[in-house]
Design a protein around this motif. Structure first.
Motif, mmCIF file in Angstrom:
data_model
loop_
_atom_site.group_PDB
_atom_site.id
_atom_site.type_symbol
_atom_site.label_atom_id
_atom_site.label_comp_id
_atom_site.label_asym_id
_atom_site.label_seq_id
_atom_site.Cartn_x
_atom_site.Cartn_y
_atom_site.Cartn_z
ATOM 1 N N MET A 214 39.994 -41.645 -50.593
ATOM 2 C CA MET A 214 40.010 -42.206 -49.252
ATOM 3 C C MET A 214 40.399 -43.676 -49.312
ATOM 4 S SD MET A 214 36.897 -42.337 -46.529
ATOM 5 C CE MET A 214 36.971 -43.410 -45.121
ATOM 6 N N SER A 215 41.355 -44.079 -48.524
ATOM 7 C CA SER A 215 41.838 -45.459 -48.542
ATOM 8 C C SER A 215 40.813 -46.398 -47.932
ATOM 9 C CB SER A 215 43.150 -45.554 -47.764
ATOM 10 O OG SER A 215 43.539 -46.895 -47.651
ATOM 11 N N LEU A 216 40.686 -47.578 -48.539
ATOM 12 C CA LEU A 216 39.810 -48.597 -47.980
ATOM 13 C C LEU A 216 40.521 -49.453 -46.949
ATOM 14 C CD1 LEU A 216 37.929 -49.813 -51.174
ATOM 15 C CD2 LEU A 216 37.033 -48.422 -49.323
ATOM 16 N N VAL A 217 41.829 -49.258 -46.777
ATOM 17 C CA VAL A 217 42.604 -50.049 -45.830
ATOM 18 C C VAL A 217 42.979 -49.184 -44.646
ATOM 19 C CG1 VAL A 217 44.713 -51.369 -45.468
ATOM 20 C CG2 VAL A 217 43.554 -51.464 -47.676
ATOM 21 N N SER A 218 42.674 -49.648 -43.460
ATOM 22 C CA SER A 218 43.037 -48.933 -42.245
ATOM 23 C C SER A 218 43.579 -49.905 -41.229
ATOM 24 C CB SER A 218 41.818 -48.205 -41.656
ATOM 25 O OG SER A 218 42.128 -47.699 -40.370
ATOM 26 N N ARG A 219 44.698 -49.584 -40.620
ATOM 27 C CA ARG A 219 45.264 -50.439 -39.585
ATOM 28 C C ARG A 219 44.708 -50.079 -38.206
ATOM 29 N NH1 ARG A 219 49.884 -53.428 -41.090
ATOM 30 N NH2 ARG A 219 50.477 -53.039 -43.233
ATOM 31 N N ARG A 220 43.700 -49.226 -38.127
ATOM 32 C CA ARG A 220 43.179 -48.783 -36.843
ATOM 33 C C ARG A 220 41.878 -49.467 -36.456
ATOM 34 N NH1 ARG A 220 44.897 -43.220 -35.187
ATOM 35 N NH2 ARG A 220 46.830 -42.867 -36.301
ATOM 36 N N PHE A 221 41.383 -50.385 -37.301
ATOM 37 C CA PHE A 221 40.094 -50.979 -36.964
ATOM 38 C C PHE A 221 40.215 -51.978 -35.813
ATOM 39 C CE2 PHE A 221 41.100 -53.537 -40.980
ATOM 40 C CZ PHE A 221 41.793 -54.497 -40.285
ATOM 41 N N GLY A 222 39.069 -52.342 -35.273
ATOM 42 C CA GLY A 222 39.046 -53.326 -34.183
ATOM 43 C C GLY A 222 38.924 -52.673 -32.822
ATOM 44 N N ARG A 223 38.308 -53.393 -31.888
ATOM 45 C CA ARG A 223 38.147 -52.907 -30.517
ATOM 46 C C ARG A 223 39.134 -53.614 -29.614
ATOM 47 N NH1 ARG A 223 32.074 -53.879 -29.051
ATOM 48 N NH2 ARG A 223 32.356 -55.678 -30.389
ATOM 49 N N ARG A 224 39.600 -52.915 -28.622
ATOM 50 C CA ARG A 224 40.483 -53.545 -27.647
ATOM 51 C C ARG A 224 39.642 -54.261 -26.599
ATOM 52 N NH1 ARG A 224 45.720 -51.986 -27.997
ATOM 53 N NH2 ARG A 224 46.161 -50.180 -29.288
ATOM 54 N N ARG A 225 40.013 -55.474 -26.303
ATOM 55 C CA ARG A 225 39.355 -56.238 -25.261
ATOM 56 C C ARG A 225 40.412 -56.750 -24.303
ATOM 57 N NH1 ARG A 225 34.155 -58.371 -26.477
ATOM 58 N NH2 ARG A 225 33.021 -56.710 -27.518
ATOM 59 N N SER A 226 39.967 -57.206 -23.168
ATOM 60 C CA SER A 226 40.909 -57.751 -22.204
ATOM 61 C C SER A 226 41.592 -58.981 -22.772
ATOM 62 C CB SER A 226 40.178 -58.120 -20.905
ATOM 63 O OG SER A 226 39.158 -59.047 -21.165
ATOM 64 N N ALA A 227 42.818 -59.193 -22.347
ATOM 65 C CA ALA A 227 43.597 -60.322 -22.855
ATOM 66 C C ALA A 227 42.931 -61.640 -22.456
ATOM 67 C CB ALA A 227 45.013 -60.261 -22.300
ATOM 68 N N THR A 228 43.093 -62.639 -23.303
ATOM 69 C CA THR A 228 42.539 -63.948 -23.010
ATOM 70 C C THR A 228 43.596 -65.008 -23.274
ATOM 71 O OG1 THR A 228 40.801 -65.526 -23.557
ATOM 72 C CG2 THR A 228 41.616 -64.167 -25.356
ATOM 73 N N THR A 229 43.486 -66.119 -22.588
ATOM 74 C CA THR A 229 44.438 -67.207 -22.786
ATOM 75 C C THR A 229 43.819 -68.339 -23.601
ATOM 76 O OG1 THR A 229 43.762 -68.190 -20.680
ATOM 77 C CG2 THR A 229 45.652 -66.703 -20.637
ATOM 78 N N ASP A 230 42.643 -68.124 -24.176
ATOM 79 C CA ASP A 230 41.975 -69.153 -24.960
ATOM 80 C C ASP A 230 42.831 -69.508 -26.172
ATOM 81 O OD1 ASP A 230 40.214 -70.645 -26.625
ATOM 82 O OD2 ASP A 230 38.512 -69.725 -25.612
ATOM 83 N N ASP A 231 43.228 -70.775 -26.280
ATOM 84 C CA ASP A 231 44.117 -71.161 -27.370
ATOM 85 C C ASP A 231 43.404 -71.256 -28.715
ATOM 86 O OD1 ASP A 231 42.694 -73.505 -27.057
ATOM 87 O OD2 ASP A 231 44.421 -74.729 -26.467
ATOM 88 N N ARG A 232 42.097 -71.021 -28.735
ATOM 89 C CA ARG A 232 41.375 -70.954 -30.009
ATOM 90 C C ARG A 232 41.496 -69.582 -30.657
ATOM 91 N NH1 ARG A 232 35.464 -72.399 -28.156
ATOM 92 N NH2 ARG A 232 36.156 -70.956 -26.523
ATOM 93 N N GLY B 99 45.338 -53.855 -50.907
ATOM 94 C CA GLY B 99 46.429 -53.978 -49.954
ATOM 95 C C GLY B 99 46.271 -55.030 -48.886
ATOM 96 N N TYR B 100 45.174 -55.774 -48.914
ATOM 97 C CA TYR B 100 45.044 -56.875 -47.959
ATOM 98 C C TYR B 100 45.921 -58.050 -48.400
ATOM 99 C CZ TYR B 100 41.399 -54.644 -45.250
ATOM 100 O OH TYR B 100 40.723 -53.792 -44.431
ATOM 101 N N HIS B 101 46.257 -58.891 -47.443
ATOM 102 C CA HIS B 101 47.174 -59.995 -47.703
ATOM 103 C C HIS B 101 46.600 -60.945 -48.748
ATOM 104 C CE1 HIS B 101 49.853 -63.423 -46.914
ATOM 105 N NE2 HIS B 101 50.660 -62.538 -46.364
ATOM 106 N N ASP B 102 47.468 -61.542 -49.525
ATOM 107 C CA ASP B 102 47.009 -62.425 -50.588
ATOM 108 C C ASP B 102 46.365 -63.693 -50.040
ATOM 109 O OD1 ASP B 102 47.007 -62.765 -53.544
ATOM 110 O OD2 ASP B 102 48.091 -64.599 -53.019
ATOM 111 N N ARG B 103 46.861 -64.205 -48.901
ATOM 112 C CA ARG B 103 46.310 -65.460 -48.366
ATOM 113 C C ARG B 103 45.431 -65.224 -47.151
ATOM 114 N NH1 ARG B 103 48.127 -70.144 -45.144
ATOM 115 N NH2 ARG B 103 46.734 -71.850 -45.751
ATOM 116 N N GLY B 104 45.900 -64.543 -46.128
ATOM 117 C CA GLY B 104 45.050 -64.213 -44.987
ATOM 118 C C GLY B 104 44.962 -65.274 -43.914
ATOM 119 N N ASP B 105 46.096 -65.804 -43.476
ATOM 120 C CA ASP B 105 46.129 -66.789 -42.389
ATOM 121 C C ASP B 105 46.078 -66.054 -41.048
ATOM 122 O OD1 ASP B 105 46.806 -68.648 -40.407
ATOM 123 O OD2 ASP B 105 48.266 -69.676 -41.663
ATOM 124 N N PRO B 106 44.987 -66.226 -40.257
ATOM 125 C CA PRO B 106 44.877 -65.482 -38.995
ATOM 126 C C PRO B 106 45.941 -65.866 -37.971
ATOM 127 C CG PRO B 106 43.073 -67.050 -39.206
ATOM 128 C CD PRO B 106 43.790 -67.048 -40.517
#
Length: 201
Positions: free
Chosen positions: A1-19, A185-192
């Motif tokens: 079983m793969s430890l990497v999944s591109r399906r994680f996370g919850r959908r929330r309403s869009a926000t304009t917060d620049d943070r 398979g996660y990114h080597d650096r991880g810049d959000p």
């Protein structure tokens, strides 16, 4: 079983917060707990923190010695690769600059290693010049084990898996060596802000 999944996370309403980096949602008052295995619980009497590897003078601190080092209070936003972000988190601990100051660093990368066997790799530039800490309090209280206590690495400008829980040391390396999630398979650096979630992003 793969430890990497591109399906994680919850959908929330869009926000304009620049943070908020792209693809993230504000978790509000919640602080989700995510771990790859059981939570280590190391007695403080048996805890130490080390700096080793490509250094002229390896360093070791007991818990009491670590607590006596110069401390800093930090208020930062954090961003998890599972798509949640939390604003204005408050921590206290010791700057990585302080931990490396007397070691005579001779390498260009570090691998943070932890109780439970977890590791993560970082360029030295990402943990120096006031960019990273080893923290032992959160929101004015001792850091809880589920959030990485007694101490965790804090590298807030990268995805939160780089802020290794239950940290026990930094191993300075001459070259880059992937850590735990990076080998899966996660990114080597991880810049959000660049959405560097996976290798190839």
């Amino acid at each position: 079983m793969s430890l990497v999944s591109r399906r994680f996370g919850r959908r929330r309403s869009a926000t304009t917060d620049d943070r908020l980096p792209p693809g993230q949602y504000d978790t509000g008052d919640l602080f989700p707990v995510l771990s790859a295995g059981p939570t280590p619980r190391t007695p403080l009497a048996g805890w130490d923190l080390v700096v080793r590897g490509e250094v002229a003078a390896p360093q070791t601190w007991t818990w009491e010695e670590f607590r006596e080092l110069p401390r800093e209070s930090v208020s930062v936003d954090i961003h998890c690769v599972t798509k949640w972000s939390k604003f204005g988190t408050r921590w206290e601990g010791v700057s990585v600059d302080t931990l490396l100051a007397d070691a005579g660093v001779e390498g260009s990368y570090v691998v943070a290693f932890c109780d439970g066997g977890y590791t993560t790799n970082l360029p030295l530039d990402d943990v120096t010049d006031g960019r990273a800490w080893v923290v032992d309090t959160y929101d004015g209280q001792p850091l809880a084990p589920e959030h990485g206590g007694p101490a965790r690495l804090l590298v807030p400008h990268l995805y939160f898996w780089k802020s290794a829980k239950w940290v026990r040391g930094l191993s300075v390396r001459p070259r880059n060596e992937p850590g735990f999630w990076e080998t899966f398979g996660y990114h080597d650096r991880g810049d959000p802000w660049r959405e560097q979630r996976y290798s190839g992003d």
